[in-house]
Scaffold this motif. Structure first.
Motif, PDB file in Angstrom:
ATOM      1  N   ASP A  47       0.958  -1.141  -0.021  1.00 31.19           N
ATOM      2  CA  ASP A  47      -0.144  -0.071   0.003  1.00 31.19           C
ATOM      3  C   ASP A  47       0.666   1.333   0.051  1.00 31.19           C
ATOM      4  O   ASP A  47       0.834   2.350  -0.803  1.00 31.19           O
ATOM      5  CB  ASP A  47      -0.984   0.000   1.250  1.00 31.19           C
ATOM      6  N   ILE A  48       1.838   1.350   0.798  1.00 30.35           N
ATOM      7  CA  ILE A  48       2.770   2.396   0.868  1.00 30.35           C
ATOM      8  C   ILE A  48       3.717   2.374  -0.061  1.00 30.35           C
ATOM      9  O   ILE A  48       4.568   1.470   0.069  1.00 30.35           O
ATOM     10  CB  ILE A  48       3.237   2.612   2.278  1.00 30.35           C
ATOM     11  N   GLY A  49       3.887   3.442  -0.922  1.00 31.37           N
ATOM     12  CA  GLY A  49       5.319   3.246  -1.618  1.00 31.37           C
ATOM     13  C   GLY A  49       4.765   2.301  -3.092  1.00 31.37           C
ATOM     14  O   GLY A  49       5.751   2.181  -3.745  1.00 31.37           O
ATOM     15  N   TRP A  52      -0.365   3.280  -4.018  1.00 30.87           N
ATOM     16  CA  TRP A  52      -0.627   4.656  -3.922  1.00 30.87           C
ATOM     17  C   TRP A  52       0.204   5.513  -4.445  1.00 30.87           C
ATOM     18  O   TRP A  52       0.301   6.864  -4.718  1.00 30.87           O
ATOM     19  CB  TRP A  52      -1.004   5.299  -2.588  1.00 30.87           C
ATOM     20  N   ARG A  53       1.502   4.952  -5.146  1.00 37.95           N
ATOM     21  CA  ARG A  53       2.393   5.709  -5.903  1.00 37.95           C
ATOM     22  C   ARG A  53       2.107   5.506  -7.235  1.00 37.95           C
ATOM     23  O   ARG A  53       2.616   4.459  -8.062  1.00 37.95           O
ATOM     24  CB  ARG A  53       3.979   5.138  -5.578  1.00 37.95           C
ATOM     25  N   THR A  58       9.678   6.292  -3.857  1.00 31.71           N
ATOM     26  CA  THR A  58       9.676   7.050  -2.367  1.00 31.71           C
ATOM     27  C   THR A  58      11.129   6.801  -1.990  1.00 31.71           C
ATOM     28  O   THR A  58      11.320   7.514  -0.871  1.00 31.71           O
ATOM     29  CB  THR A  58       8.545   6.506  -1.366  1.00 31.71           C
ATOM     30  N   ASP A  59      11.849   5.606  -2.282  1.00 33.99           N
ATOM     31  CA  ASP A  59      13.096   5.627  -1.717  1.00 33.99           C
ATOM     32  C   ASP A  59      14.230   5.266  -2.979  1.00 33.99           C
ATOM     33  O   ASP A  59      15.329   4.770  -2.211  1.00 33.99           O
ATOM     34  CB  ASP A  59      12.889   4.364  -0.667  1.00 33.99           C
TER      35      ASP A  59
END
Length: 109
Positions: A47-49, A52-53, A58-59
């Motif tokens: 979900d994160i990165g 929703w990316r 993000t990294d």
């Protein structure tokens, strides 16, 4: 130029390699010949990165191509390539795309 084996708007596969659509800003594709790809991974989108990316990173370990429909998708393909970065994208049929890329890699080995 080889004939298309698969195309869905996010990715195009042909007998030479993988073209990831909308990889660079603004809307520029990236072509990766099979010889440059070390391996292909199919996995669930976090979900994160992940889900929703819709574009970018993000990294800086993965770089996602633009896909406005990514939040409703569950699977992504990540390519391990020679050099820097891991291109990631979310095709409409990830199982088929992963197996076709694997077959392309086997032909070049």
């Amino acid at each position: 130029m080889g004939g298309n084996l698969y195309e869905d708007g996010t990715v195009r596969l042909d007998d030479r390699g993988v073209t990831i659509r909308h990889f660079y800003f603004p809307f520029v594709s990236r072509f990766l010949p099979y010889e440059r790809i070390e391996s292909v991974h199919l996995g669930a989108l976090p979900d994160i990165g992940g889900r929703w990316r819709i574009w970018g990173t993000t990294d800086f370990s993965y770089w996602y191509s633009l896909d406005l429909r990514r939040p409703v998708k569950t699977m992504a393909i990540v390519l391990e390539i020679w050099g820097w970065g891991r291109p990631a994208f979310t095709p409409k049929d990830p199982d088929t795309v992963a197996s076709m890329i694997s077959a392309g890699l086997a032909r070049t080995r």
